[in-house]
Design an enzyme around this catalytic site. Structure first.
Site, PDB file in Angstrom:
ATOM      1  N   GLY A  14       0.784  -1.232   0.000  1.00 19.58           N
ATOM      2  CA  GLY A  14       0.000   0.000   0.000  1.00 19.58           C
ATOM      3  C   GLY A  14       0.813   1.277   0.000  1.00 19.58           C
ATOM      4  O   GLY A  14       0.311   2.335   0.390  1.00 19.58           O
ATOM      5  N   ASN A  16       1.698   2.998  -2.624  1.00 22.96           N
ATOM      6  CA  ASN A  16       1.042   3.924  -3.556  1.00 22.96           C
ATOM      7  C   ASN A  16      -0.276   4.444  -2.993  1.00 22.96           C
ATOM      8  O   ASN A  16      -0.618   5.612  -3.169  1.00 22.96           O
ATOM      9  CB  ASN A  16       0.810   3.250  -4.911  1.00 22.96           C
ATOM     10  CG  ASN A  16       2.086   3.171  -5.725  1.00 22.96           C
ATOM     11  OD1 ASN A  16       2.601   4.181  -6.192  1.00 22.96           O
ATOM     12  ND2 ASN A  16       2.625   1.966  -5.852  1.00 22.96           N
ATOM     13  N   MET A  93      -3.579  -7.424  -7.136  1.00 20.01           N
ATOM     14  CA  MET A  93      -3.003  -8.603  -7.774  1.00 20.01           C
ATOM     15  C   MET A  93      -4.034  -9.547  -8.394  1.00 20.01           C
ATOM     16  O   MET A  93      -3.834 -10.770  -8.393  1.00 20.01           O
ATOM     17  CB  MET A  93      -2.129  -9.354  -6.761  1.00 20.01           C
ATOM     18  CG  MET A  93      -0.980  -8.532  -6.194  1.00 20.01           C
ATOM     19  SD  MET A  93       0.077  -7.819  -7.472  1.00 20.01           S
ATOM     20  CE  MET A  93       0.970  -9.296  -7.948  1.00 20.01           C
ATOM     21  N   ARG A  94      -5.115  -9.012  -8.927  1.00 22.23           N
ATOM     22  CA  ARG A  94      -6.117  -9.858  -9.571  1.00 22.23           C
ATOM     23  C   ARG A  94      -6.470  -9.263 -10.920  1.00 22.23           C
ATOM     24  O   ARG A  94      -6.531  -8.040 -11.066  1.00 22.23           O
ATOM     25  CB  ARG A  94      -7.393  -9.938  -8.727  1.00 22.23           C
ATOM     26  CG  ARG A  94      -7.171 -10.228  -7.267  1.00 22.23           C
ATOM     27  CD  ARG A  94      -8.442 -10.648  -6.601  1.00 22.23           C
ATOM     28  NE  ARG A  94      -8.791 -11.991  -6.997  1.00 22.23           N
ATOM     29  CZ  ARG A  94      -8.248 -13.095  -6.473  1.00 22.23           C
ATOM     30  NH1 ARG A  94      -7.344 -13.009  -5.528  1.00 22.23           N
ATOM     31  NH2 ARG A  94      -8.616 -14.284  -6.892  1.00 22.23           N
ATOM     32  N   LEU A  95      -6.713 -10.146 -11.884  1.00 21.98           N
ATOM     33  CA  LEU A  95      -7.195  -9.680 -13.183  1.00 21.98           C
ATOM     34  C   LEU A  95      -8.657  -9.296 -13.030  1.00 21.98           C
ATOM     35  O   LEU A  95      -9.411  -9.966 -12.325  1.00 21.98           O
ATOM     36  CB  LEU A  95      -7.069 -10.796 -14.215  1.00 21.98           C
ATOM     37  CG  LEU A  95      -5.727 -10.908 -14.928  1.00 21.98           C
ATOM     38  CD1 LEU A  95      -5.745 -12.086 -15.879  1.00 21.98           C
ATOM     39  CD2 LEU A  95      -5.397  -9.606 -15.659  1.00 21.98           C
ATOM     40  N   ASN A 110      -3.939   1.863 -14.004  1.00 23.31           N
ATOM     41  CA  ASN A 110      -3.041   0.983 -13.238  1.00 23.31           C
ATOM     42  C   ASN A 110      -1.625   1.555 -13.292  1.00 23.31           C
ATOM     43  O   ASN A 110      -1.278   2.300 -14.198  1.00 23.31           O
ATOM     44  CB  ASN A 110      -3.053  -0.423 -13.865  1.00 23.31           C
ATOM     45  CG  ASN A 110      -2.189  -1.401 -13.102  1.00 23.31           C
ATOM     46  OD1 ASN A 110      -2.190  -1.423 -11.870  1.00 23.31           O
ATOM     47  ND2 ASN A 110      -1.422  -2.220 -13.821  1.00 23.31           N
ATOM     48  N   HIS A 112       2.403   0.230 -13.282  1.00 20.15           N
ATOM     49  CA  HIS A 112       3.166  -1.000 -13.505  1.00 20.15           C
ATOM     50  C   HIS A 112       4.659  -0.681 -13.415  1.00 20.15           C
ATOM     51  O   HIS A 112       5.120   0.307 -14.001  1.00 20.15           O
ATOM     52  CB  HIS A 112       2.813  -1.575 -14.881  1.00 20.15           C
ATOM     53  CG  HIS A 112       3.490  -2.876 -15.145  1.00 20.15           C
ATOM     54  ND1 HIS A 112       3.045  -4.071 -14.609  1.00 20.15           N
ATOM     55  CD2 HIS A 112       4.603  -3.172 -15.861  1.00 20.15           C
ATOM     56  CE1 HIS A 112       3.856  -5.045 -14.991  1.00 20.15           C
ATOM     57  NE2 HIS A 112       4.804  -4.534 -15.748  1.00 20.15           N
TER      58      HIS A 112
HETATM   59  C1  GRF Z   1       3.974  -1.387  -7.288  1.00 18.45           C
HETATM   60  O1  GRF Z   1       5.303  -1.616  -7.659  1.00 18.45           O
HETATM   61  C2  GRF Z   1       3.091  -1.338  -8.504  1.00 18.45           C
HETATM   62  O2  GRF Z   1       3.726  -0.836  -9.643  1.00 18.45           O
HETATM   63  C3  GRF Z   1       2.738  -2.784  -8.711  1.00 18.45           C
HETATM   64  O3  GRF Z   1       2.596  -3.302  -7.428  1.00 18.45           O
HETATM   65  C4  GRF Z   1       3.411  -2.566  -6.512  1.00 18.45           C
HETATM   66  C5  GRF Z   1       2.550  -2.132  -5.374  1.00 18.45           C
HETATM   67  O4  GRF Z   1       3.280  -1.538  -4.346  1.00 18.45           O
HETATM   68  N1  GRF Z   1       1.563  -2.901  -9.560  1.00 18.45           N
HETATM   69  P1  GRF Z   1       2.523  -0.859  -3.125  1.00 18.45           P
HETATM   70  O5  GRF Z   1       1.591  -1.896  -2.520  1.00 18.45           O
HETATM   71  O6  GRF Z   1       1.754   0.329  -3.660  1.00 18.45           O
HETATM   72  O7  GRF Z   1       3.580  -0.434  -2.156  1.00 18.45           O
END
Ligand code: GRF
Length: 205
Positions: A14, A16, A93-95, A110, A112
């Site tokens: 978390g 982000n 982490m899910r489609l 999203n 990435h």
């Molecule tokens: C990030 O590196 C993002 O790009 C990827 O999953 C990670 C999530 O990190 N999709 P966080 O949970 O936001 O610390």
């Protein structure tokens, strides 16, 4: 309900999510507010962050449902109830199925940890370092039905240092992500992101 309202979907740490919430609190999110965390792992650290920040969470356990469509329909109901303008995936982490993808087309993004279209899917940082690239980075993109295939909104490149490890590069990537993602969400809140086919234009303020 007024203002520009976002929901963040996350499954893990978390970082982000926290960066977006702090940006909103500090007025750096273009006036957007973080109204909801959606999380498929009730024990994930991101859930504790939401509690501390006072942001409501919709938690669910996928295997308690008959299908992905079922739990996504529940999520959509919640998003509609809260009048969410933008769905922001941050380590979710899910489609997603068409239940969410179609409903939020053009309002679903999203982040990435690579320069797409290189290294889509899981463990993008490890994939990039194993390949031996000298430059990788971060991509923010719209979500479509594919795996990290939607139109690209913003990218930042990061050089791979001589003796880079996965840990040191991940740190650099996360720092760039946490700066870039709030900036992109602010552009959405200000109506400055224009999508035409695969081309995204960021309009001047
Ligand atoms: C990030 O590196 C993002 O790009 C990827 O999953 C990670 C999530 O990190 N999709 P966080 O949970 O936001 O610390």
């Amino acid at each position: 309900m007024s203002g520009y309202r976002i929901a963040v979907f996350a499954s893990g740490t978390g970082g982000n999510f926290q960066a977006l919430a702090e940006a909103a609190a500090e007025g750096r999110l273009g006036g957007a507010t973080v109204e909801l965390l959606v999380c498929d792992k009730p024990a994930a650290p991101v859930v504790g962050r939401a509690e501390r920040l006072g942001i409501p969470a919709h938690l669910f356990v996928p295997k308690q449902y008959g299908s992905r469509e079922e739990y996504e329909a529940e999520i959509v109901a919640k998003l509609e109830e809260l009048d969410i303008d933008l769905v922001v995936l941050a380590g979710y982490m899910r489609l997603l199925t068409s239940v969410i993808v179609d409903k939020y087309a053009g309002r679903l993004i999203n982040i990435h940890p690579s320069l797409l279209p290189a290294f889509p899917g899981t463990n993008a940082i490890g994939q990039a370092l194993d390949y031996g690239v000298k430059l990788s980075g971060v991509t923010v993109h719209f979500v479509d039905g594919g795996m990290d295939t939607g139109p690209i909104i913003a990218q930042r490149a990061i050089e791979v240092a001589e003796h880079e490890t996965e840990e040191s590069f991940a740190q650099a990537v996360h720092a760039v992500e946490q700066e870039l993602y709030p900036q992109v969400v602010a552009l959405f809140a200000q109506g400055r992101v224009k999508l035409e086919g695969r081309k995204v234009t960021l309009l001047k303020g």
